[in-house]
Design an enzyme around this catalytic site. Structure first.
Site, PDB file in Angstrom:
ATOM      1  N   ARG A1113      52.125  24.198  32.170  1.00  0.00           N
ATOM      2  CA  ARG A1113      51.614  23.156  33.069  1.00  0.00           C
ATOM      3  C   ARG A1113      51.703  23.664  34.500  1.00  0.00           C
ATOM      4  O   ARG A1113      52.691  24.271  34.903  1.00  0.00           O
ATOM      5  CB  ARG A1113      52.465  21.899  32.902  1.00  0.00           C
ATOM      6  CG  ARG A1113      51.911  20.707  33.623  1.00  0.00           C
ATOM      7  CD  ARG A1113      52.806  19.500  33.397  1.00  0.00           C
ATOM      8  NE  ARG A1113      52.818  19.060  32.020  1.00  0.00           N
ATOM      9  CZ  ARG A1113      53.819  18.359  31.474  1.00  0.00           C
ATOM     10  NH1 ARG A1113      54.886  18.043  32.188  1.00  0.00           N
ATOM     11  NH2 ARG A1113      53.764  17.992  30.225  1.00  0.00           N
ATOM     12  N   ARG A1182      58.689  16.355  39.656  1.00  0.00           N
ATOM     13  CA  ARG A1182      57.539  17.036  39.055  1.00  0.00           C
ATOM     14  C   ARG A1182      56.320  16.941  39.961  1.00  0.00           C
ATOM     15  O   ARG A1182      56.434  16.612  41.131  1.00  0.00           O
ATOM     16  CB  ARG A1182      57.269  16.417  37.698  1.00  0.00           C
ATOM     17  CG  ARG A1182      58.461  16.621  36.773  1.00  0.00           C
ATOM     18  CD  ARG A1182      58.087  16.299  35.382  1.00  0.00           C
ATOM     19  NE  ARG A1182      59.136  16.599  34.451  1.00  0.00           N
ATOM     20  CZ  ARG A1182      59.030  16.377  33.157  1.00  0.00           C
ATOM     21  NH1 ARG A1182      57.928  15.852  32.672  1.00  0.00           N
ATOM     22  NH2 ARG A1182      60.019  16.669  32.346  1.00  0.00           N
ATOM     23  N   LYS A1247      63.814  13.760  34.207  1.00  0.00           N
ATOM     24  CA  LYS A1247      62.635  14.037  35.032  1.00  0.00           C
ATOM     25  C   LYS A1247      62.467  12.974  36.121  1.00  0.00           C
ATOM     26  O   LYS A1247      62.951  11.840  35.976  1.00  0.00           O
ATOM     27  CB  LYS A1247      61.391  14.071  34.147  1.00  0.00           C
ATOM     28  CG  LYS A1247      61.155  12.827  33.335  1.00  0.00           C
ATOM     29  CD  LYS A1247      60.008  13.068  32.363  1.00  0.00           C
ATOM     30  CE  LYS A1247      60.032  12.063  31.219  1.00  0.00           C
ATOM     31  NZ  LYS A1247      59.101  12.378  30.166  1.00  0.00           N
ATOM     32  N   LYS A1249      59.429  11.371  38.843  1.00  0.00           N
ATOM     33  CA  LYS A1249      57.984  11.409  39.091  1.00  0.00           C
ATOM     34  C   LYS A1249      57.619  10.608  40.336  1.00  0.00           C
ATOM     35  O   LYS A1249      58.025   9.448  40.467  1.00  0.00           O
ATOM     36  CB  LYS A1249      57.230  10.852  37.881  1.00  0.00           C
ATOM     37  CG  LYS A1249      57.430  11.681  36.621  1.00  0.00           C
ATOM     38  CD  LYS A1249      56.719  11.063  35.445  1.00  0.00           C
ATOM     39  CE  LYS A1249      56.856  11.917  34.196  1.00  0.00           C
ATOM     40  NZ  LYS A1249      56.268  11.272  33.022  1.00  0.00           N
ATOM     41  N   CYS A1468      46.937  10.533  25.553  1.00  0.00           N
ATOM     42  CA  CYS A1468      47.794  11.713  25.735  1.00  0.00           C
ATOM     43  C   CYS A1468      47.360  12.795  24.739  1.00  0.00           C
ATOM     44  O   CYS A1468      46.499  12.567  23.898  1.00  0.00           O
ATOM     45  CB  CYS A1468      49.254  11.352  25.509  1.00  0.00           C
ATOM     46  SG  CYS A1468      49.616  11.061  23.773  1.00  0.00           S
ATOM     47  N   CYS A1474      51.873  18.359  20.334  1.00  0.00           N
ATOM     48  CA  CYS A1474      53.071  17.686  20.838  1.00  0.00           C
ATOM     49  C   CYS A1474      54.065  17.450  19.700  1.00  0.00           C
ATOM     50  O   CYS A1474      53.738  16.812  18.697  1.00  0.00           O
ATOM     51  CB  CYS A1474      52.700  16.367  21.489  1.00  0.00           C
ATOM     52  SG  CYS A1474      54.179  15.512  22.036  1.00  0.00           S
ATOM     53  N   CYS A1513      53.052   8.587  20.664  1.00  0.00           N
ATOM     54  CA  CYS A1513      54.428   8.134  20.442  1.00  0.00           C
ATOM     55  C   CYS A1513      54.800   7.213  21.604  1.00  0.00           C
ATOM     56  O   CYS A1513      54.056   7.110  22.583  1.00  0.00           O
ATOM     57  CB  CYS A1513      55.379   9.334  20.357  1.00  0.00           C
ATOM     58  SG  CYS A1513      55.909   9.965  21.951  1.00  0.00           S
ATOM     59  N   CYS A1517      53.119   9.063  27.748  1.00  0.00           N
ATOM     60  CA  CYS A1517      52.543  10.000  28.719  1.00  0.00           C
ATOM     61  C   CYS A1517      51.229   9.517  29.323  1.00  0.00           C
ATOM     62  O   CYS A1517      50.888   9.903  30.433  1.00  0.00           O
ATOM     63  CB  CYS A1517      52.338  11.368  28.070  1.00  0.00           C
ATOM     64  SG  CYS A1517      53.884  12.135  27.633  1.00  0.00           S
TER      65      CYS A1517
END
Ligand code: SF4
Length: 1606
Positions: A1113, A1182, A1247, A1249, A1468, A1474, A1513, A1517
């Site tokens: 990414r 991120r 993480k 964001k 996603c 994934c 899931c 995302c």
């Protein structure tokens, strides 16, 4: 006699389809061959006006003919047909209207939507596979796509064998048809049945289907004699260079391989032809390849879509080889069809030449190859083709002639005469053209003639007045071609009398000088053409080829083959009672002996002739060389036969050598064979076989054994073993082969036998069903497999030549059964003698045993390692786990560690890594920890052991000494319906019950871990574990319950600022994966390890590692990149990744499918273009998202500038990134201590964001992120400050109410100059107060809810040194992208285009990747990725506006005419890459949107924007929980549905229904859409309506997300 017909490939397929269908849909009108099918009912043809939907009806056997370009639009229907298991066949002409070559691009695009795809490589094959396809479809209820090349097969005419209806009805009976229809009707009747079918494990299906196709092919072969394998190898048995190809191109390669091997049998080249492309079988591919010797593989595929560096077949092959660890094999991709260039015969030679170079290019454009490597060229026999302009009917019925015509460029390319001159290749530079009509095509045909060509006219008009009969262009073409022009009046005889004979009666016509000034150059043309035609008149020798083995003999030896005894099906498949002597070995042997003696006399005569020196020097030399060769023990057949050819040339018309010329057939070495049956084995000592072997003459015997040996009884009663008998002589070559086990093994043996100068015996297995008159192909195939596998029909070769060379004479080809073979051989009296003579043989036979020993030792060492290097001396305990996502494995690991610390001797592994169920019975104590997958299924790493366990009956194995305990893990509410309660913890329960049933002793009652309990499964584990220790007698043993856990923080600290041992791990070539700790650290560097889950099961079954690759990414604030950076990503996608660029939901580039060995170079290249992947993932800040197109254009540069500064400020400062990826050595590491001023050595708990929104656009979804800035702009268009939001987040876990999505809180306003400081303050607050003990609870949203909003705000303000000011006014209108053209500053323009789910790749009908690459070459502005996965072409100067618009239009990138639903949809990535995905997302949402669009359009809501999102899931995302409609994957094909998110992204939605499948989703949502259209208030968004209408309650905060569910 089979019916034969001269027919084109497509008409042949239509013929097959008509007789095997009730309904045939076509894209054009075909000439019907019948109105009745083989079952006597009507068959109807319907020409479709358009092929976007095929109107198949339930319960009607059907097929369809479509053009390749229709396929894409049919993909949704194909999925549906597959899902419904509709047994129809779709025939596709794989062509590109703009190309003369085939084009598989469309088929490849649809390759995942049909379970079965068959590909044909010749006209006969197309007809035969059309039948096989129909049989597979009906027998196994599956749609089948059958495709064939456009020009070469579809439009090619040859004479083929047709299959009689009566034979077809044996293949596909009325009863099977009735069963299929019954099944179809049940499908309609019972939707429940459909669900059940969908629940069947897909992978098992795939395996079954592949096997089923093979079985139908065998059945077809038995009925027709036409043999096909799903994948078939042709070539040298020890080939080093192998081409893999499909379609007519494969036939061209095959021709080259066969021709090459004829002239040079040592040429180590080969071809694997793929006929069954889906389901794909890596295992079959590996078995088909000459795996021991292959060094280079090239995958050929025709594709006009040349932007895909890696074609699909190439990727399939590469994955198969890589996973099988064929690291020594260089794999390259060869593309033809690019820009219309066909695959020519000569180019294949060039390709093999290129593969012989020391280094191999990875990618070939085949058309360029002969520039790089001069091609060997097309052999003259193939050049001497004939063009025919006009209808082939002018030649009458030519089905009895060997004619091969391809229609291309308006005329036929015709080869005729010897079948060996046929190649699936059009004729380049033909020698002759027959002009049946003086059309435009005639001009083309003449201009394609070779320099010495001949133009042939026939018919009254031509002879009457050529001048007025021909058009001026044709006259000019004829004159400039320099061709000879003749008239014949019997042109229709050409295929019977040959071109030479035809031309001998031709009348020469003069080309008037006025036609062209080159007209007088024609004089020499005739001679060459006359001589060239010679070889075309050869006729094909025919051989009886009733059995596969005979066919192979014919294939291998062709003209050299000489079968001496009577051979027909009766004598091979059974004894020929009518004429036993003709088929006996003695009979053939006598004939061969006669010839041998005759030849010996001939050699004597030649010797005399040479000695007497009565001939010229030339003849003398030729004869001497032939004598030398023929008498040399070292000369091979090729040398002898070449010398023979020289002799033939030299002695012609030499009176002194008349005897030689007369007996020239004796100059050539033949391959002499006796063909016999197993009946020859009776009374061996007295038999002809004994006679042949003992005489030692150079005679080959092929003995076909039809007795089944798999059963013990048959083995006991078996007749004498001819192989061992022959081996005892020591002077005979012996091979034992089985065509249905190893085709290449048979070829190998036949060639070795031929090369061996002495008696050879090839024992060939073809077992037949006892007491059955009919041949049962299924039985043959199964019996072969069982007999080979259990060692009763071993595959081996005994070659005394090798022994003479000091090598091992015996080689075993059935690798997996060495142990059984040893027993088998030991049973035979003679084996001891062989072992005595060759002591090494026993070592060879022991390899498997030694491997098993090594494996066992490795397991024991591993167990010792876990149990403290063997220090433990307590009772043994084996801990096994079945776990898909690591939870159960983690619990099992804890139990194992706790057991160790209690002194137990522990073995620990996944269930399927355990040796066998028999071994399990020898264990003392066993603990199994197992989770629950899908609907009560077992995790994938436990299924094999369970299968074995479940197959046992009580008493089969003694389990009475085994004590066991089971801890199961599941979720009692995962499937809430009462009838689904049985799914809860089912795997644990069934294992527990089975072990009890088998007599094992239960230590403690099963533990049932439940996610719904207060502490999840820990609640039950806490109760179960003490009981378990107590039962083992170690409850009170003082022990640390847990080893000190390596926390994520500890891991970060130990990593030395994110170094870990990544650099070392990258060098480890033994695996495509990376270690667990390094995998976690790698995320900080912007990369995740993944594996292709589509093929996980298949690989596992093959015992192979997962197909590991990496995702990379790229961090790029605001999604902004320059054209140069775009070009770099485009190039890397092709060269290092899977060919696609993924634009993520957070404005980043992602590349998928990068192999470990390419990881470093990919990152380097990304960095060279001034982009970075550092901190794109991991526990850090991120990528920062920014509104890419602002309503006030002047605002964008300001917010972008802020975003860049913020990113720089919050970026990790470690030098590890530079060191690992960019430098060639460690630049800091241990020598220089890194320093992270903001993060410190433990970085963040999770993480983090950040987003920046510019009202009125909330495209970045400000409330879904940890930290958000809402730009506040004054009247001068200046960003004066930001409203700040904190604590938003999406992820949660199904069934765990402690996890939830949370909308961010608006906490106030900061002036622009404090915005960076504010960011640092918020992030460091999370750094210091975030939960570092539980990663599921570590996001900032939980920190706020744990500590309280006021506390957190206060903490931030303290760190900022100032308080937040009251929030400024702002207004959002939606969270969508701003599509279309908008004006920026300085007369620059932006265009936001629609890219579905952010995937940049080329499809046949839409090629954004090419379009954007071409644009990037001259675009002067930027490329900006949007927050909803679309793309903005930004800052287009006014001067380039029209050019840009035209470019976008050219590539259809300006198309925005989609429904509002589709324009606002986002998904996603999910499957297959994934690792967390529970269901499809990106691959499925477009289909679902398509299905919903029906209701949307019917309700008149086509243009209404409704936000719809899907994730695989609950991780979220694609930010599903702020969508108006959301689908979150729960299990395959099953989704939870959420409704009521705010249209501006300001409000969370709420669970509406759980676990719905497609039909249920449509049944639920469609009525709501309808109601919304009728009942909505003015301007009321869908999300608000569903709350007002009472479908769901409004969600206020994250903590009430799981509450108030209706
Ligand atoms: S939402 Fe789940 S399935 Fe989709 S990409 Fe994220 S983690 Fe994977």
């Amino acid at each position: 006699m089979p019916r034969r017909q001269f027919i084109s490939g497509e008409n042949a397929c239509f013929n097959a389809a008509q007789v095997l269908s009730e309904q045939v849909y076509t894209y054009k009108q075909f000439d019907s061959v019948t109105d009745k099918n083989i079952w006597g009912s009507n068959t109807t043809q319907s020409v479709l006006k358009q092929s976007t939907v095929l109107p198949f009806q339930h319960g009607v056997s059907a097929s369809a003919f479509i053009k390749a370009e229709s396929l894409i639009s049919l993909i949704p229907q194909l999925y549906k047909l597959s899902q419904d298991k509709t047994g129809v066949v779709i025939h596709v002409v794989a062509e590109n209207p703009n190309s003369s070559a085939a084009d598989f691009s469309h088929i490849m695009s649809a390759r995942e939507s049909v379970p079965v795809i068959l590909c044909s490589s010749s006209v006969q094959e197309a007809y035969d596979l059309a039948i096989v396809a129909q049989a597979v479809a009906i027998k196994y209820n599956t749609p089948v796509l059958h495709f064939y090349d456009g020009k070469r097969i579809s439009h090619q005419h040859v004479t083929i064998d047709l299959v009689d209806d009566q034979v077809l009805s044996q293949l596909l009976s009325q009863q099977e048809l009735d069963q299929y229809k019954q099944h179809e009707l049940e499908q309609v009747a019972s939707s429940y049945l459909q669900y059940k079918q969908q629940q069947q494990p897909e992978q098992e299906d795939k395996q079954d289907v592949y096997q089923s196709i093979s079985e139908v092919m065998v059945q077809f072969a038995t009925l027709t004699g036409h043999h096909y394998l799903p994948m078939e190898y042709t070539g040298h048995v020890e080939a080093e260079k192998v081409v893999i190809a499909m379609g007519a191109g494969a036939s061209v390669v095959e021709k080259v391989v066969v021709d090459t091997l004829v002239s040079n049998k040592d040429a180590k080249i080969g071809l694997v032809k793929i006929r069954v492309y889906r389901p794909w079988s890596s295992a079959d591919l590996l078995n088909t390849l000459p795996r021991a010797t292959v060094k280079r593989v090239t995958v050929l595929e025709p594709s006009s879509v040349f932007t895909h560096l890696w074609n699909p077949l190439f990727l399939d092959v590469t994955a198969a080889l890589q996973v099988a660890e064929f690291d020594h094999v260089d794999i390259s991709s060869g593309r033809y069809g690019v820009e219309g260039t066909d695959l020519k015969y000569g180019q294949v030679f060039a390709l093999f030449d290129a593969l012989a170079k020391p280094t191999v290019d990875v990618d070939y454009n085949i058309a360029n190859l002969n520039l790089l490597y001069p091609a060997q060229g097309t052999p003259s026999s193939l050049k001497e083709g004939l063009y025919v302009v006009g209808d082939l009917s002018q030649f009458g019925d030519i089905s009895q002639s060997n004619v091969h015509a391809t229609f291309d460029n308006g005329f036929y390319h015709v080869r005729f005469g010897s079948a060996s001159s046929f190649v699936s290749d059009k004729i380049y530079k033909g020698k002759y053209v027959i002009i049946g009509e003086p059309s435009e095509a005639a001009v083309k045909a003449v201009s394609e003639l070779d320099v010495d060509g001949t133009v042939i006219f026939s018919g009254a008009e031509a002879i009457k007045d050529l001048e007025s009969y021909l058009s001026n262009p044709l006259k000019r073409a004829i004159a400039t071609s320099g061709a000879k022009v003749v008239y014949v009046d019997n042109v229709k005889d050409v295929f019977t009398v040959g071109i030479n004979s035809l031309l001998s009666k031709a009348k020469a016509l003069t080309v008037p000088s006025g036609w062209s000034q080159l007209a007088d150059q024609e004089s020499s043309a005739g001679q060459a053409s006359a001589s060239a035609a010679g070889s075309a008149a050869k006729t094909e020798s025919t051989l009886p080829v009733e059995t596969p083995y005979l066919k192979m003999l014919d294939q291998v030896f062709q003209d050299r083959l000489q079968v001496a005894n009577a051979v027909n099906s009766a004598s091979v498949w059974s004894r020929d009672e009518l004429n036993p002597s003709a088929s006996a070995p003695e009979y053939g042997y006598g004939k061969i002996l006669n010839q041998i003696q005759e030849r010996a006399r001939f050699i004597d005569e030649v010797e005399t002739l040479v000695k007497k020196n009565l001939v010229s020097q030339v003849v003398y030399k030729a004869l001497s060389q032939w004598l030398l060769a023929v008498k040399s023990s070292k000369a091979d057949v090729k040398t002898i036969n070449k010398a023979a050819e020289t002799v033939v040339e030299a002695v012609t018309h030499v009176p002194a050598a008349e005897y030689v010329a007369k007996n020239k057939h004796l100059l050539f070495n033949k391959s002499n064979w006796l063909i016999g049956s197993d009946a020859w084995a009776y009374d061996l000592g007295q038999s002809g076989i004994h006679h042949v072997i003992s005489q030692g003459e150079n005679v080959n015997m092929l003995i076909v054994d039809t007795l089944p040996y798999s059963s013990e009884l048959e083995r006991e009663q078996r007749k004498k073993d001819i192989g061992l008998y022959a081996m005892n002589f020591g002077t005979a070559y012996v091979a034992s082969v089985a065509v249905y086990s190893s085709y290449t093994g048979v070829l190998h043996a036949l060639m070795e036998a031929d090369a061996y100068n002495g008696p050879s015996i090839v024992l060939a297995y073809l077992p037949q069903e006892p007491n059955s008159a009919a041949v049962n192909p299924l039985y043959t195939m199964k019996e072969t497999k069982v007999s080979v596998d259990n060692g009763s029909w071993p595959l081996y070769r005994w070659n005394p030549t090798l022994e003479a060379e000091g090598k091992e004479a015996f080689s075993l080809d059935s690798q997996r059964i060495k142990k059984d073979l040893e027993k088998f051989l030991e049973r035979e009296n003679h084996f001891s003698q062989i072992v005595a003579q060759h002591p090494d043989i026993s070592q060879v036979l022991d390899v498997t045993k030694r491997h098993q020993e090594l494996k066992r030792k490795a397991r024991e060492d591993f167990a010792k390692l876990l149990s403290g290097m063997g220090a433990a001396n307590g009772p043994p305990l084996t801990v096994l786990f079945g776990s898909d996502n690591g939870n159960a494995e983690g619990v099992a690991k804890k139990i194992a560690n706790r057991a160790k610390s209690r002194g137990l001797q522990v073995k620990f592994m996944a269930m399927d890594d355990y040796e066998s169920v028999e071994e399990l019975a020898n264990e003392t104590n066993l603990a199994i920890v197992i989770s629950t997958a899908g609907q009560g299924e077992l995790p994938s790493n436990s299924r094999d052991l369970w299968k074995a366990l479940n197959s046992l009956n009580a008493g089969d194995v003694n389990f009475s000494e085994l004590n066991y305990a089971i801890f199961a893990m599941g979720d009692s509410h995962y499937w809430p319906r009462p009838e689904d309660a049985g799914f809860y913890n089912r795997p644990g329960k069934i294992i527990d019950a089975k072990l009890e049933n088998l007599g094992a002793n239960r230590l403690v009652p099963i533990g049932l871990g439940d996610d719904q309990d207060a502490d999840g499964f820990e609640t039950a584990l806490g109760l179960w574990q003490p009981e378990f220790w107590k039962a083992l007698g170690v409850k009170d043993v003082g022990a640390e319950d847990d080893e000190p856990k390596l926390t994520d923080d500890q891991m970060k600290i130990n990593s030395n600022y994110l170094r870990g041992t990544i650099a070392e791990d990258l060098l480890d070539e033994s695996t495509g994966a990376i270690g667990e700790i390094n995998g976690k650290l790698l995320k900080f560097h912007g990369s995740y390890g993944q594996d292709d889950r589509d093929i996980r099961e298949e690989r596992k079954k093959m015992g192979l590692e997962k197909a590991f690759s990496f995702m990379i990414r790229v961090r790029m604030p605001g999604g902004v990149s320059t054209p140069a950076q775009w070009l770099m990503m485009d190039e890397l996608a092709d060269s290092h990744a899977n060919g696609a660029i993924k634009m993520t939901t957070r404005q980043a580039f992602q590349l998928h499918g990068i192999l470990k060995k390419n990881l470093r170079s990919t990152l380097r290249n990304i960095n060279h273009s001034l982009l970075s992947t550092l901190a794109a993932c991991g526990d850090v800040n991120r990528n920062i998202m920014i509104t890419p197109v602002t309503e006030i254009p002047e605002v964008h540069p300001q917010v972008q500038d802020f975003g860049m500064k913020l990113m720089e400020h919050l970026a990790p400062k470690t030098t590890a990134y530079h060191e690992i990826w960019l430098a060639d050595k460690q630049i800091a590491g241990n020598a220089v201590q890194d320093f992270e001023p903001i993060y410190g050595p433990t970085y963040l708990p999770r993480k983090f964001k950040i987003v920046i929104a510019v009202p009125p656009n909330n495209d970045v979804d400000i409330f879904a992120h940890d930290l958000g800035y809402i730009a506040i702009v004054d009247a001068n268009k200046k960003v004066i400050g930001y409203n700040v939001t904190i604590g938003g987040g999406m992820g949660m876990t199904h069934g765990n109410k402690k996890t939830y999505p949370r909308p961010a809180n608006l906490v106030g306003y900061v002036p622009a100059e404090l915005a960076v400081l504010c960011g640092e303050a918020v992030m460091t607050t999370q750094r210091d107060f975030g939960d570092r003990t539980n990663r599921k609870h570590a996001r900032f949203k939980y920190t706020i809810d744990t500590h309280g909003l006021d506390f957190i705000v206060n903490e931030i303000e303290t760190r900022m040194g100032t308080k937040f000011q009251p929030a400024a006014e702002y207004n959002f209108t939606d969270n969508a992208d701003r599509y279309g053209w908008t004006k920026g500053v300085d007369d620059k323009w932006h265009f936001c285009m629609f890219i579905e789910n952010g995937k940049i790749k080329d499809w046949p009908d839409f090629q954004p990747k090419t379009g954007l690459r071409e644009l990037a070459k001259w675009h002067k502005g930027e490329f900006r990725l949007s927050p909803n996965q679309h793309l903005v072409i930004a800052d287009v100067p006014e001067a380039d506006l029209e050019k840009t618009k035209a470019h976008l239009a050219k590539y259809k990138m300006d198309n925005l005419s989609f429904t509002g639903l589709r324009l606002n949809a986002m998904a996603c990535v999910a499957l297959p890459t994934c690792g967390l995905a529970m269901a499809e997302s990106e691959r499925y949402l477009p289909t679902l949107v398509g299905l919903l669009e029906g209701a949307i359009e019917a309700a008149g809501l086509k243009d209404d924007a409704i936000t719809i999102r899907m994730t695989g899931c609950p991780n979220g995302c694609a930010r599903p929980y702020v969508a108006e409609i959301a689908f979150v994957g729960k299990a395959p094909n099953t989704y939870n549905v959420y409704l009521g998110g705010g249209h501006k992204g300001e409000r969370l939605n709420k669970l509406y229904k759980e676990s719905l499948k497609e039909e249920e989703i449509l049944a639920e949502i469609n009525p709501i859409i309808k109601r919304y259209a009728l009942e909505r208030e003015v301007g009321e968004p869908f999300g608000d309506f569903v709350i007002r209408a009472g479908y769901v309650k409004k969600t206020i905060t994250g903590m009430d997300f799981h509450e108030n569910i209706i």
